[in-house]
Design an enzyme around this catalytic site. Structure first.
Site, mmCIF file in Angstrom:
data_model
loop_
_atom_site.group_PDB
_atom_site.id
_atom_site.type_symbol
_atom_site.label_atom_id
_atom_site.label_comp_id
_atom_site.label_asym_id
_atom_site.label_seq_id
_atom_site.Cartn_x
_atom_site.Cartn_y
_atom_site.Cartn_z
ATOM 1 N N HIS A 1 0.812 -1.219 0.000
ATOM 2 C CA HIS A 1 0.000 0.000 0.000
ATOM 3 C C HIS A 1 0.844 1.268 0.000
ATOM 4 O O HIS A 1 0.298 2.368 -0.118
ATOM 5 C CB HIS A 1 -0.925 0.017 1.222
ATOM 6 C CG HIS A 1 -1.870 -1.138 1.274
ATOM 7 N ND1 HIS A 1 -1.711 -2.205 2.144
ATOM 8 C CD2 HIS A 1 -2.975 -1.429 0.543
ATOM 9 C CE1 HIS A 1 -2.681 -3.071 1.955
ATOM 10 N NE2 HIS A 1 -3.457 -2.631 0.985
ATOM 11 N N HIS B 1 -7.078 4.517 5.426
ATOM 12 C CA HIS B 1 -6.378 3.406 4.779
ATOM 13 C C HIS B 1 -4.935 3.824 4.477
ATOM 14 O O HIS B 1 -4.687 4.952 4.037
ATOM 15 C CB HIS B 1 -7.091 3.034 3.475
ATOM 16 C CG HIS B 1 -6.652 1.725 2.899
ATOM 17 N ND1 HIS B 1 -5.474 1.589 2.200
ATOM 18 C CD2 HIS B 1 -7.213 0.489 2.931
ATOM 19 C CE1 HIS B 1 -5.343 0.332 1.811
ATOM 20 N NE2 HIS B 1 -6.388 -0.352 2.241
ATOM 21 N N GLU C 1 -2.925 3.145 2.049
ATOM 22 C CA GLU C 1 -2.698 3.575 0.661
ATOM 23 C C GLU C 1 -3.094 5.039 0.479
ATOM 24 O O GLU C 1 -2.361 5.826 -0.128
ATOM 25 C CB GLU C 1 -3.499 2.708 -0.312
ATOM 26 C CG GLU C 1 -3.372 3.167 -1.756
ATOM 27 C CD GLU C 1 -4.341 2.479 -2.706
ATOM 28 O OE1 GLU C 1 -4.778 3.134 -3.670
ATOM 29 O OE2 GLU C 1 -4.657 1.292 -2.483
ATOM 30 N N SER D 1 -9.638 -3.572 2.017
ATOM 31 C CA SER D 1 -10.602 -2.733 1.303
ATOM 32 C C SER D 1 -11.200 -3.447 0.098
ATOM 33 O O SER D 1 -12.415 -3.450 -0.099
ATOM 34 C CB SER D 1 -9.921 -1.436 0.847
ATOM 35 O OG SER D 1 -10.785 -0.676 0.025
ATOM 36 N N SER E 1 -5.603 -10.055 -1.733
ATOM 37 C CA SER E 1 -4.550 -10.460 -0.802
ATOM 38 C C SER E 1 -4.755 -11.873 -0.259
ATOM 39 O O SER E 1 -4.090 -12.280 0.698
ATOM 40 C CB SER E 1 -4.487 -9.466 0.377
ATOM 41 O OG SER E 1 -4.163 -8.171 -0.058
#
Length: 280
Positions: free
Chosen positions: A69, A119, A121, A216, A259
């Site tokens: 990320h 988040h 990222e 996410s 993931s």
């Protein structure tokens, strides 16, 4: 009961790349979780001695893996100033929005970033803006009504967000502002996985979405599945499966976040089959 996998699911390019980097890192430490899947993180720790820390102050090793990320610009500078060897596993699809935010903010554009402000990222991407006060993170189009924007706007998205929601934000901006530069930064794997789960959920009468509950893209898959199949469930491992989910069902659809490793998906499919066999 038949079990059917979505046409597109599981590990994306960026995650595969990051795991390969971690496995070859010779026991380096990741700043933050490499990917959002606790069981895969555990495997990397057990099999390859790849640990992770949540705070910069906890890092006491010379080699640091930058998670998929990405990290903030300031955190990268701190690590470099400490003389750490940085092993960059940032997904290239995440690096791109970082570059866009930097360039467009330098050119005087207000930035709209569609995503979750908490988040990692999004935190990393936002940090590359040359004007933090003119960079706005939103989750839906309605939030834009309360923001006074300049006429020059650039809009981007967190790589794993829902396409339909991004389009609502883009439509609102185009309808209300003169110059809107749209950068579609939702990655191809997200497009493909979301389309595939939508198609399968319309066909199935129960859907199992596999992935980290802090992921996410996995959450987005679950929401799409739920919209099209009421009996949809998000799980991290086989222990969460319940017999009653599968009673009187004919087709169980299965998908997984970007993931989620293949070994975990197969373990869960095996457990679903076992549950049904035991019930018959």
């Amino acid at each position: 009961m038949k079990i059917k996998l979505a046409k597109s699911y599981g590990f994306c390019f960026g995650v595969k790349r990051a795991i390969e980097i971690a496995e070859k890192s010779n026991g380096a430490v990741t700043y933050g979780e490499l990917i959002h899947n606790p069981l895969e993180i555990k495997r990397l720790k057990n099999d390859y001695n790849v640990g992770y820390v949540e705070n910069l102050e906890e890092i006491d090793t010379p080699k640091i893996i930058i998670r998929t990320h990405g990290i903030t610009k300031d955190d990268r500078k701190k690590l470099e100033s400490q003389g750490k060897e940085l092993i960059d596993a940032t997904c290239p699809f995440v690096t791109k929005p970082q570059e866009i935010v930097k360039e467009m903010s330098q050119k005087g554009y207000d930035i709209i970033l569609f995503g979750d402000i908490n988040h990692p990222e999004v935190k990393g991407v936002k940090s590359y803006s040359q004007n933090q006060n003119r960079t706005f993170v939103v989750l839906n189009a309605s939030e834009l009504k309360n923001i006074k924007l300049k006429e020059k706007i650039a809009v981007i998205a967190q790589t794993t967000r829902k396409v339909s929601e991004f389009l609502k934000i883009v439509d609102f901006l185009i309808e209300n502002h003169k110059e809107v530069r749209v950068f579609n930064t939702i990655c191809n794997a997200t497009f493909e996985n979301q389309d595939a789960v939508k198609i399968l959920a319309k066909e199935a009468d129960v859907m199992i979405i596999i992935g980290g509950k802090n992921s996410s893209n996995t959450k987005q898959l679950y929401l799409i599945a739920k919209e099209n199949c009421n009996d949809s469930y998000l799980i991290e491992n086989e222990d969460e499966l319940k017999l009653e989910w599968f009673r009187n069902k004919n087709l169980c659809g299965v998908s997984a976040g970007a993931s989620t490793p293949e070994w975990l998906i197969q373990n869960i499919i095996k457990k679903i089959k076992q549950i049904k066999d035991d019930d018959e």
